[in-house]
Design an enzyme around this catalytic site. Sequence first.
Site, short mmCIF file in Angstrom:
data_model
loop_
_atom_site.label_atom_id
_atom_site.label_comp_id
_atom_site.label_asym_id
_atom_site.label_seq_id
_atom_site.Cartn_x
_atom_site.Cartn_y
_atom_site.Cartn_z
N ASP A 87 -3.42 -18.56 1.35
CA ASP A 87 -4.42 -19.33 0.60
C ASP A 87 -5.09 -20.36 1.51
OD1 ASP A 87 -1.92 -20.59 0.72
OD2 ASP A 87 -2.03 -21.45 -1.29
N TYR A 130 0.79 -1.24 0.00
CA TYR A 130 0.00 0.00 0.00
C TYR A 130 0.82 1.28 0.00
CZ TYR A 130 -4.56 -2.18 0.65
OH TYR A 130 -5.72 -2.88 0.46
N ASP A 156 -6.48 -6.96 4.15
CA ASP A 156 -7.58 -6.32 3.42
C ASP A 156 -8.49 -7.41 2.84
OD1 ASP A 156 -9.07 -4.31 2.04
OD2 ASP A 156 -8.02 -4.91 0.21
N ASP A 174 -12.56 -8.87 4.28
CA ASP A 174 -13.84 -8.91 3.55
C ASP A 174 -14.46 -10.30 3.70
OD1 ASP A 174 -13.49 -6.30 2.62
OD2 ASP A 174 -14.17 -6.80 0.60
N LYS A 231 2.72 -15.37 2.94
CA LYS A 231 2.87 -16.21 1.75
C LYS A 231 4.36 -16.48 1.57
CE LYS A 231 1.36 -18.43 -1.81
NZ LYS A 231 0.61 -19.70 -1.67
C1 IPM Z 1 -10.44 -1.05 3.27
C2 IPM Z 1 -10.54 -0.54 1.87
C3 IPM Z 1 -9.29 0.27 1.56
C4 IPM Z 1 -8.11 -0.65 1.76
C5 IPM Z 1 -9.28 0.89 0.16
C6 IPM Z 1 -10.45 1.82 -0.01
C7 IPM Z 1 -7.98 1.55 -0.16
O1 IPM Z 1 -10.71 -1.60 0.99
O2 IPM Z 1 -10.36 -0.22 4.20
O3 IPM Z 1 -10.44 -2.26 3.47
O4 IPM Z 1 -7.78 -1.44 0.86
O5 IPM Z 1 -7.50 -0.59 2.81
MN MN Z 2 -10.93 -3.52 1.95
#
Ligand code: IPM
Ligand code: MN
Length: 336
Positions: free
Chosen positions: A205, A125, A229, A233, A172
Amino acid sequence: MPCDGAGKEVVPEAVKVLRGVGADLEFEDFDIDADSYLRTGVAIPDATWKDLQAADSILFGAVGDPRVPDPKYLHGVLLRLRFELDLYVNLRPAKLYDDRLSPLRREDRRKVDLVVVRENTEGAYVGMGGRFKQGTPDEIATQEDINTYAGVTRIVEYAFGLAKREVVMVDKSNAMTYAGGLWQERWKAIAKAHPNLKTRHLFVDAAAMQLVKDPSQFEVIVTGNLFGDILSDLTAELVGGMGIAPSANLNPKTGRGLFEPVHGTAPDIAGKGVVNPIGAILSAGMMIRHLGHREMADAIEGAVESAIRAGDCTRDLGGSLSTSQAGDAVVKRLKD
Ligand code: IPM
Ligand code: MN
Protein backbone atom coordinates in the site's frame (compact mmCIF):
# COMPACT_ATOMS: atom_id res chain seq x y z
CA MET A 1 1.37 -15.16 -31.24
CA PRO A 2 -0.78 -12.11 -31.83
CA CYS A 3 -3.82 -13.93 -30.36
CA ASP A 4 -6.81 -11.61 -29.91
CA GLY A 5 -8.09 -8.08 -30.37
CA ALA A 6 -5.43 -5.40 -30.13
CA GLY A 7 -2.80 -8.15 -30.13
CA LYS A 8 -3.55 -8.86 -33.80
CA GLU A 9 -2.87 -5.22 -34.65
CA VAL A 10 0.26 -4.55 -32.62
CA VAL A 11 2.31 -7.70 -33.19
CA PRO A 12 2.67 -7.07 -36.95
CA GLU A 13 4.02 -3.60 -36.12
CA ALA A 14 6.56 -5.10 -33.73
CA VAL A 15 7.63 -7.57 -36.41
CA LYS A 16 7.91 -4.72 -38.91
CA VAL A 17 10.28 -2.91 -36.54
CA LEU A 18 12.37 -6.03 -35.94
CA ARG A 19 12.75 -6.47 -39.68
CA GLY A 20 13.47 -2.77 -40.06
CA VAL A 21 16.30 -2.89 -37.56
CA GLY A 22 17.84 -5.76 -39.49
CA ALA A 23 17.24 -8.54 -37.01
CA ASP A 24 18.04 -11.84 -38.66
CA LEU A 25 15.13 -13.78 -37.22
CA GLU A 26 12.89 -16.49 -38.50
CA PHE A 27 9.27 -15.98 -37.54
CA GLU A 28 6.64 -18.65 -37.26
CA ASP A 29 3.03 -17.52 -36.96
CA PHE A 30 0.61 -19.23 -34.63
CA ASP A 31 -3.03 -18.43 -34.93
CA ILE A 32 -4.11 -19.19 -31.45
CA ASP A 33 -7.20 -17.11 -30.79
CA ALA A 34 -10.67 -17.04 -29.34
CA ASP A 35 -12.20 -18.04 -32.68
CA SER A 36 -10.24 -21.27 -32.77
CA TYR A 37 -10.97 -21.90 -29.09
CA LEU A 38 -14.71 -21.41 -29.67
CA ARG A 39 -14.55 -23.73 -32.66
CA THR A 40 -12.45 -26.51 -31.16
CA GLY A 41 -12.59 -26.11 -27.38
CA VAL A 42 -8.78 -26.34 -27.37
CA ALA A 43 -6.68 -23.36 -26.29
CA ILE A 44 -3.34 -24.55 -27.70
CA PRO A 45 -3.26 -27.77 -29.79
CA ASP A 46 -0.57 -30.28 -28.73
CA ALA A 47 1.45 -29.94 -31.92
CA THR A 48 1.54 -26.17 -31.55
CA TRP A 49 2.58 -26.51 -27.93
CA LYS A 50 5.61 -28.55 -29.01
CA ASP A 51 6.61 -25.83 -31.46
CA LEU A 52 6.20 -23.14 -28.82
CA GLN A 53 8.34 -25.10 -26.39
CA ALA A 54 11.06 -25.27 -29.00
CA ALA A 55 11.00 -21.57 -29.91
CA ASP A 56 13.86 -19.35 -28.77
CA SER A 57 11.41 -16.58 -28.00
CA ILE A 58 7.73 -15.89 -28.21
CA LEU A 59 6.45 -12.51 -29.31
CA PHE A 60 2.98 -12.27 -27.87
CA GLY A 61 0.05 -9.89 -28.38
CA ALA A 62 -2.88 -10.20 -26.00
CA VAL A 63 -5.34 -12.92 -25.11
CA GLY A 64 -9.05 -12.76 -24.28
CA ASP A 65 -12.38 -12.13 -25.90
CA PRO A 66 -15.71 -10.91 -24.55
CA ARG A 67 -17.30 -14.00 -26.17
CA VAL A 68 -15.15 -16.29 -24.01
CA PRO A 69 -15.90 -15.65 -20.35
CA ASP A 70 -14.47 -19.13 -19.70
CA PRO A 71 -11.18 -18.63 -17.76
CA LYS A 72 -9.89 -21.90 -19.23
CA TYR A 73 -8.93 -20.07 -22.40
CA LEU A 74 -6.78 -17.44 -20.68
CA HIS A 75 -5.28 -20.08 -18.39
CA GLY A 76 -4.71 -22.40 -21.33
CA VAL A 77 -2.74 -19.79 -23.26
CA LEU A 78 -0.88 -17.07 -21.37
CA LEU A 79 -0.76 -18.54 -17.88
CA ARG A 80 0.11 -21.99 -19.25
CA LEU A 81 3.04 -20.50 -21.15
CA ARG A 82 4.26 -18.61 -18.09
CA PHE A 83 3.91 -21.61 -15.79
CA GLU A 84 4.97 -24.51 -17.99
CA LEU A 85 7.91 -22.73 -19.58
CA ASP A 86 8.71 -21.66 -16.00
CA LEU A 87 9.07 -18.00 -17.01
CA TYR A 88 9.53 -16.89 -13.45
CA VAL A 89 10.75 -13.35 -14.09
CA ASN A 90 8.23 -10.81 -15.31
CA LEU A 91 10.13 -7.63 -16.13
CA ARG A 92 7.97 -4.55 -16.46
CA PRO A 93 10.03 -1.45 -17.10
CA ALA A 94 8.52 2.01 -16.95
CA LYS A 95 10.48 4.86 -18.50
CA LEU A 96 9.26 8.36 -19.16
CA TYR A 97 10.29 9.17 -22.73
CA ASP A 98 8.67 12.59 -22.80
CA ASP A 99 7.75 14.90 -19.95
CA ARG A 100 4.37 15.68 -21.42
CA LEU A 101 3.25 12.07 -20.86
CA SER A 102 3.54 12.33 -17.10
CA PRO A 103 0.30 12.70 -15.15
CA LEU A 104 2.23 14.25 -12.26
CA ARG A 105 2.08 17.97 -11.53
CA ARG A 106 5.49 18.29 -9.85
CA GLU A 107 8.13 18.44 -12.55
CA ASP A 108 10.98 17.44 -10.24
CA ARG A 109 9.28 14.14 -9.50
CA ARG A 110 8.33 13.16 -13.01
CA LYS A 111 11.52 11.41 -13.99
CA VAL A 112 10.67 7.72 -14.13
CA ASP A 113 13.10 4.97 -15.08
CA LEU A 114 12.27 1.94 -13.04
CA VAL A 115 11.49 -1.72 -13.47
CA VAL A 116 9.03 -3.90 -11.63
CA VAL A 117 10.42 -7.41 -11.22
CA ARG A 118 7.27 -9.45 -10.78
CA GLU A 119 7.36 -13.07 -9.66
CA ASN A 120 5.50 -14.81 -12.46
CA THR A 121 4.90 -18.44 -11.55
CA GLU A 122 3.53 -18.53 -8.01
CA GLY A 123 1.39 -16.48 -5.67
CA ALA A 124 -2.34 -16.17 -6.11
CA TYR A 125 -2.09 -17.13 -9.79
CA VAL A 126 -1.47 -20.85 -9.43
CA GLY A 127 -5.16 -21.70 -9.43
CA MET A 128 -5.22 -23.60 -6.14
CA GLY A 129 -8.31 -23.30 -4.02
CA GLY A 130 -11.94 -24.04 -4.50
CA ARG A 131 -15.54 -23.27 -3.86
CA PHE A 132 -17.55 -25.18 -1.28
CA LYS A 133 -21.33 -25.08 -1.05
CA GLN A 134 -21.27 -23.06 -4.22
CA GLY A 135 -24.30 -20.93 -4.91
CA THR A 136 -25.62 -21.14 -1.37
CA PRO A 137 -25.49 -18.48 1.35
CA ASP A 138 -23.01 -20.75 3.14
CA GLU A 139 -20.54 -20.71 0.27
CA ILE A 140 -16.82 -20.66 1.01
CA ALA A 141 -14.28 -19.66 -1.67
CA THR A 142 -10.55 -20.04 -1.18
CA GLN A 143 -7.68 -18.89 -3.37
CA GLU A 144 -4.29 -20.04 -2.19
CA ASP A 145 -1.30 -17.71 -2.24
CA ILE A 146 1.63 -20.01 -2.96
CA ASN A 147 5.12 -18.81 -1.99
CA THR A 148 8.02 -21.26 -2.11
CA TYR A 149 11.53 -20.90 -0.76
CA ALA A 150 12.96 -21.61 -4.21
CA GLY A 151 10.51 -19.31 -5.98
CA VAL A 152 11.04 -16.34 -3.69
CA THR A 153 14.80 -16.88 -3.66
CA ARG A 154 15.22 -16.92 -7.41
CA ILE A 155 13.15 -13.81 -8.07
CA VAL A 156 14.77 -11.76 -5.30
CA GLU A 157 18.21 -12.87 -6.49
CA TYR A 158 17.31 -11.83 -10.03
CA ALA A 159 16.31 -8.36 -8.80
CA PHE A 160 19.60 -7.90 -6.97
CA GLY A 161 21.44 -9.06 -10.05
CA LEU A 162 19.64 -6.46 -12.15
CA ALA A 163 19.96 -3.42 -9.88
CA LYS A 164 22.81 -0.94 -10.04
CA ARG A 165 21.73 1.19 -7.12
CA GLU A 166 18.82 -0.08 -5.04
CA VAL A 167 16.30 -2.90 -4.73
CA VAL A 168 12.97 -2.17 -3.09
CA MET A 169 11.19 -5.30 -1.89
CA VAL A 170 7.41 -4.98 -1.72
CA ASP A 171 5.12 -7.30 0.22
CA LYS A 172 2.28 -7.20 2.71
CA SER A 173 4.07 -8.92 5.54
CA ASN A 174 2.24 -6.94 8.22
CA ALA A 175 -1.07 -8.60 7.35
CA MET A 176 0.01 -11.70 5.42
CA THR A 177 2.53 -12.90 7.93
CA TYR A 178 3.30 -16.40 6.60
CA ALA A 179 3.99 -15.53 2.99
CA GLY A 180 5.46 -12.19 3.99
CA GLY A 181 7.67 -13.88 6.56
CA LEU A 182 9.27 -16.02 3.87
CA TRP A 183 9.78 -13.00 1.57
CA GLN A 184 11.32 -11.04 4.44
CA GLU A 185 13.74 -13.82 5.35
CA ARG A 186 14.87 -14.50 1.81
CA TRP A 187 15.18 -10.80 0.98
CA LYS A 188 17.34 -10.10 4.06
CA ALA A 189 19.57 -13.08 3.40
CA ILE A 190 20.07 -12.20 -0.27
CA ALA A 191 20.62 -8.51 0.50
CA LYS A 192 23.53 -9.51 2.74
CA ALA A 193 25.25 -11.05 -0.26
CA HIS A 194 25.00 -7.69 -2.10
CA PRO A 195 26.55 -5.16 0.27
CA ASN A 196 27.23 -2.80 -2.65
CA LEU A 197 23.50 -2.29 -3.29
CA LYS A 198 21.10 -0.30 -1.21
CA THR A 199 17.89 -2.02 -0.27
CA ARG A 200 14.58 -1.01 1.22
CA HIS A 201 11.29 -2.59 2.11
CA LEU A 202 7.82 -1.16 1.50
CA PHE A 203 4.41 -2.59 2.21
CA VAL A 204 2.46 -2.69 -1.02
CA ASP A 205 0.00 0.00 0.00
CA ALA A 206 2.84 2.37 0.85
CA ALA A 207 4.59 1.41 -2.39
CA ALA A 208 1.51 2.44 -4.38
CA MET A 209 1.47 5.74 -2.53
CA GLN A 210 5.19 6.40 -3.00
CA LEU A 211 4.98 5.53 -6.71
CA VAL A 212 2.44 8.27 -7.25
CA LYS A 213 4.10 10.70 -4.88
CA ASP A 214 7.63 10.44 -6.24
CA PRO A 215 8.38 7.69 -8.76
CA SER A 216 11.84 9.12 -9.40
CA GLN A 217 13.05 7.44 -6.19
CA PHE A 218 12.73 3.91 -7.62
CA GLU A 219 15.09 1.76 -9.63
CA VAL A 220 14.18 -1.91 -9.11
CA ILE A 221 11.04 -3.08 -7.33
CA VAL A 222 10.74 -6.79 -6.62
CA THR A 223 7.44 -8.29 -5.57
CA GLY A 224 5.03 -11.20 -5.86
CA ASN A 225 2.76 -12.07 -8.74
CA LEU A 226 -0.41 -10.24 -7.72
CA PHE A 227 1.21 -7.10 -6.32
CA GLY A 228 3.43 -6.94 -9.38
CA ASP A 229 0.41 -7.16 -11.66
CA ILE A 230 -1.28 -4.27 -9.86
CA LEU A 231 1.75 -2.01 -9.44
CA SER A 232 2.80 -2.44 -13.05
CA ASP A 233 -0.48 -0.99 -14.31
CA LEU A 234 0.20 1.95 -12.04
CA THR A 235 3.77 2.38 -13.27
CA ALA A 236 2.57 2.18 -16.90
CA GLU A 237 0.23 5.06 -16.26
CA LEU A 238 3.10 7.12 -14.84
CA VAL A 239 4.85 7.08 -18.21
CA GLY A 240 2.06 7.47 -20.75
CA GLY A 241 -0.44 4.70 -20.19
CA MET A 242 -1.05 1.06 -20.93
CA GLY A 243 -0.36 1.46 -24.63
CA ILE A 244 3.30 2.13 -24.05
CA ALA A 245 4.23 -0.49 -21.44
CA PRO A 246 6.34 -3.50 -22.51
CA SER A 247 7.16 -6.67 -20.64
CA ALA A 248 9.39 -9.71 -20.72
CA ASN A 249 8.55 -13.07 -19.20
CA LEU A 250 11.85 -14.83 -18.73
CA ASN A 251 13.55 -17.92 -17.47
CA PRO A 252 17.16 -16.75 -17.14
CA LYS A 253 18.32 -20.34 -16.66
CA THR A 254 16.84 -21.86 -19.82
CA GLY A 255 17.02 -18.63 -21.77
CA ARG A 256 13.36 -18.94 -22.77
CA GLY A 257 11.30 -15.79 -23.02
CA LEU A 258 7.87 -14.51 -23.90
CA PHE A 259 7.59 -10.84 -24.72
CA GLU A 260 4.29 -9.00 -24.62
CA PRO A 261 2.84 -5.53 -24.20
CA VAL A 262 1.28 -5.11 -20.76
CA HIS A 263 -2.01 -3.96 -22.28
CA GLY A 264 -4.70 -6.48 -23.06
CA THR A 265 -6.96 -7.01 -26.05
CA ALA A 266 -8.68 -3.60 -25.64
CA PRO A 267 -12.02 -4.74 -27.09
CA ASP A 268 -13.39 -1.19 -26.91
CA ILE A 269 -10.87 0.17 -29.44
CA ALA A 270 -9.52 -2.95 -31.17
CA GLY A 271 -10.01 -3.36 -34.90
CA LYS A 272 -10.22 0.35 -35.65
CA GLY A 273 -6.55 0.89 -36.43
CA VAL A 274 -6.01 3.18 -33.45
CA VAL A 275 -4.32 0.99 -30.84
CA ASN A 276 -0.83 2.00 -29.80
CA PRO A 277 1.85 -0.39 -31.08
CA ILE A 278 4.61 1.04 -28.84
CA GLY A 279 4.09 -1.45 -25.99
CA ALA A 280 4.54 -4.31 -28.45
CA ILE A 281 7.45 -2.60 -30.23
CA LEU A 282 9.29 -2.02 -26.96
CA SER A 283 8.58 -5.65 -26.02
CA ALA A 284 10.18 -6.70 -29.29
CA GLY A 285 13.11 -4.49 -28.26
CA MET A 286 13.35 -6.39 -24.97
CA MET A 287 13.26 -9.62 -26.95
CA ILE A 288 16.10 -8.69 -29.26
CA ARG A 289 18.11 -7.48 -26.26
CA HIS A 290 17.49 -10.81 -24.56
CA LEU A 291 18.65 -12.58 -27.71
CA GLY A 292 21.94 -10.73 -27.41
CA HIS A 293 21.56 -7.83 -29.85
CA ARG A 294 22.08 -4.85 -27.61
CA GLU A 295 22.69 -2.36 -30.42
CA MET A 296 19.48 -3.24 -32.20
CA ALA A 297 17.56 -2.99 -28.93
CA ASP A 298 19.07 0.44 -28.27
CA ALA A 299 18.17 1.51 -31.80
CA ILE A 300 14.55 0.45 -31.30
CA GLU A 301 14.29 2.27 -28.00
CA GLY A 302 15.91 5.38 -29.46
CA ALA A 303 13.55 5.37 -32.44
CA VAL A 304 10.54 4.98 -30.15
CA GLU A 305 11.68 7.84 -27.97
CA SER A 306 12.27 10.12 -30.94
CA ALA A 307 8.88 9.29 -32.52
CA ILE A 308 7.10 9.98 -29.24
CA ARG A 309 8.91 13.26 -28.66
CA ALA A 310 8.04 14.38 -32.19
CA GLY A 311 4.38 13.55 -31.57
CA ASP A 312 4.51 10.90 -34.30
CA CYS A 313 2.36 8.50 -32.35
CA THR A 314 -1.19 7.38 -31.73
CA ARG A 315 -3.92 9.44 -30.08
CA ASP A 316 -3.44 8.04 -26.57
CA LEU A 317 0.02 9.65 -26.60
CA GLY A 318 -1.20 12.92 -28.03
CA GLY A 319 -0.51 12.17 -31.69
CA SER A 320 -2.90 11.46 -34.54
CA LEU A 321 -1.36 8.44 -36.28
CA SER A 322 -2.96 5.09 -36.93
CA THR A 323 -1.46 1.90 -35.54
CA SER A 324 0.49 1.13 -38.69
CA GLN A 325 1.55 4.75 -39.25
CA ALA A 326 2.90 4.78 -35.68
CA GLY A 327 4.85 1.61 -36.51
CA ASP A 328 6.20 3.26 -39.66
CA ALA A 329 7.20 6.35 -37.66
CA VAL A 330 9.45 4.12 -35.54
CA VAL A 331 10.87 2.22 -38.54
CA LYS A 332 11.71 5.51 -40.26
CA ARG A 333 13.87 6.58 -37.31
CA LEU A 334 15.76 3.32 -36.81
CA LYS A 335 18.77 4.38 -38.80
CA ASP A 336 19.11 7.83 -37.18
C1 IPM B 1 -1.03 -9.05 -17.17
C2 IPM B 1 -2.46 -9.43 -17.24
C3 IPM B 1 -2.61 -10.89 -16.84
C4 IPM B 1 -2.04 -11.02 -15.44
C5 IPM B 1 -4.04 -11.43 -16.91
C6 IPM B 1 -4.57 -11.32 -18.32
C7 IPM B 1 -4.16 -12.82 -16.37
O1 IPM B 1 -3.22 -8.59 -16.43
O2 IPM B 1 -0.21 -9.66 -17.89
O3 IPM B 1 -0.68 -8.16 -16.40
O4 IPM B 1 -2.74 -10.72 -14.46
O5 IPM B 1 -0.90 -11.42 -15.31
MN1 MN C 1 -2.09 -6.99 -15.52
